[in-house]
Design a protein around this motif. Structure first.
Motif, short mmCIF file in Angstrom:
data_model
loop_
_atom_site.label_atom_id
_atom_site.label_comp_id
_atom_site.label_asym_id
_atom_site.label_seq_id
_atom_site.Cartn_x
_atom_site.Cartn_y
_atom_site.Cartn_z
N PHE A 218 2.60 -12.57 -5.99
CA PHE A 218 1.42 -12.27 -5.54
C PHE A 218 1.75 -10.78 -4.75
CE2 PHE A 218 -1.83 -11.66 -2.21
CZ PHE A 218 -2.73 -11.47 -2.97
N GLY A 219 3.00 -10.97 -3.83
CA GLY A 219 3.16 -9.66 -3.23
C GLY A 219 3.36 -8.31 -3.98
N PHE A 220 4.15 -8.66 -5.17
CA PHE A 220 4.15 -7.50 -6.09
C PHE A 220 3.02 -7.04 -6.63
CE2 PHE A 220 5.36 -5.67 -9.98
CZ PHE A 220 6.15 -4.51 -9.60
N ALA A 221 2.23 -7.88 -6.88
CA ALA A 221 0.71 -7.47 -7.29
C ALA A 221 -0.01 -6.70 -6.23
CB ALA A 221 -0.18 -8.76 -8.00
N LEU A 222 -0.01 -7.23 -5.04
CA LEU A 222 -0.46 -6.51 -3.95
C LEU A 222 -0.08 -4.93 -3.74
CD1 LEU A 222 -2.59 -6.79 -1.36
CD2 LEU A 222 -0.53 -7.74 -0.20
N TYR A 223 1.52 -5.13 -3.82
CA TYR A 223 2.05 -3.89 -3.63
C TYR A 223 1.55 -2.80 -4.77
CZ TYR A 223 5.79 -0.35 -3.29
OH TYR A 223 6.62 0.72 -3.13
N ALA B 142 -0.55 0.59 -3.85
CA ALA B 142 -0.24 1.89 -4.40
C ALA B 142 -1.21 2.73 -5.41
CB ALA B 142 1.11 1.86 -5.48
N PHE B 143 -1.97 2.07 -6.19
CA PHE B 143 -3.22 2.37 -6.82
C PHE B 143 -4.11 2.84 -5.81
CE2 PHE B 143 -7.18 1.66 -8.69
CZ PHE B 143 -7.18 2.58 -9.97
N TRP B 144 -4.57 2.01 -4.98
CA TRP B 144 -5.54 2.48 -3.96
C TRP B 144 -5.37 3.61 -3.23
CZ3 TRP B 144 -10.35 1.17 -3.78
CH2 TRP B 144 -11.09 1.36 -2.85
N MET B 145 -3.95 3.81 -2.79
CA MET B 145 -3.66 4.94 -1.97
C MET B 145 -3.63 6.22 -2.88
SD MET B 145 -0.57 3.78 0.29
CE MET B 145 -1.06 2.41 1.58
N ARG B 146 -3.16 6.20 -4.17
CA ARG B 146 -3.03 7.34 -5.22
C ARG B 146 -4.61 7.78 -5.20
NH1 ARG B 146 0.87 9.99 -7.27
NH2 ARG B 146 0.75 10.31 -9.43
N ILE B 147 -5.61 6.83 -5.51
CA ILE B 147 -7.03 7.24 -5.72
C ILE B 147 -7.71 7.86 -4.51
CG2 ILE B 147 -9.22 6.20 -6.05
CD1 ILE B 147 -7.54 6.27 -8.66
N LYS B 148 -7.20 7.28 -3.41
CA LYS B 148 -7.58 7.81 -2.10
C LYS B 148 -7.32 9.23 -1.79
CE LYS B 148 -6.18 7.15 2.02
NZ LYS B 148 -5.82 7.50 3.07
N ASP B 149 -6.16 9.45 -2.28
CA ASP B 149 -5.50 10.94 -2.00
C ASP B 149 -6.02 11.73 -3.02
OD1 ASP B 149 -3.72 9.98 -0.08
OD2 ASP B 149 -2.15 9.75 -1.35
N LYS B 150 -6.56 11.32 -4.26
CA LYS B 150 -7.21 12.29 -5.16
C LYS B 150 -8.67 12.66 -4.72
CE LYS B 150 -3.98 12.22 -8.37
NZ LYS B 150 -3.30 13.31 -9.00
N ILE B 151 -9.37 11.63 -4.20
CA ILE B 151 -10.85 11.95 -3.87
C ILE B 151 -10.81 12.66 -2.49
CG2 ILE B 151 -12.86 10.86 -3.29
CD1 ILE B 151 -12.04 8.46 -5.17
N TYR B 152 -10.16 12.12 -1.54
CA TYR B 152 -10.08 12.65 -0.12
C TYR B 152 -9.15 13.57 0.36
CZ TYR B 152 -10.53 12.66 4.84
OH TYR B 152 -10.51 13.12 6.41
N THR B 153 -9.54 14.78 0.36
CA THR B 153 -8.56 15.91 0.56
C THR B 153 -8.99 16.38 1.82
OG1 THR B 153 -9.37 17.51 -0.72
CG2 THR B 153 -7.62 16.45 -1.58
#
Length: 75
Positions: free
Chosen positions: A47-52, A56-67
């Motif tokens: 579960f920890g790996f899935a959470l990781y 990672a996916f969420w931070m990548r999306i946030k970086d793409k949207i919010y600049t």
């Protein structure tokens, strides 16, 4: 065996950045966050790996949207 080390190097360069950003946000050391993910992964059987990966996916999306833009002319 050489391809294994290339994959390992890729994940070390790009994968640990998630832990670094979480640690900066929480005001902790990145080493503590990494070991916490490792312990959670062993205890919860993956579960920890899935959470990781989710973080990672969420931070990548946030970086793409919010600049951050410094001025109106940067649009």
């Amino acid at each position: 065996m050489n391809i294994f080390y290339k994959i390992l190097l890729y994940f070390q360069k790009h994968g640990y950045y998630v832990c670094q950003r979480i640690a900066d946000r929480l005001g902790m050391r990145a080493k503590v966050v990494r070991t916490s993910f490792i312990y959670v992964t062993f205890v919860t059987l993956g579960f920890g790996f899935a959470l990781y990966l989710f973080l990672a996916f969420w931070m990548r999306i946030k970086d793409k949207i919010y600049t951050k833009r410094s001025s109106v002319f940067d649009l």
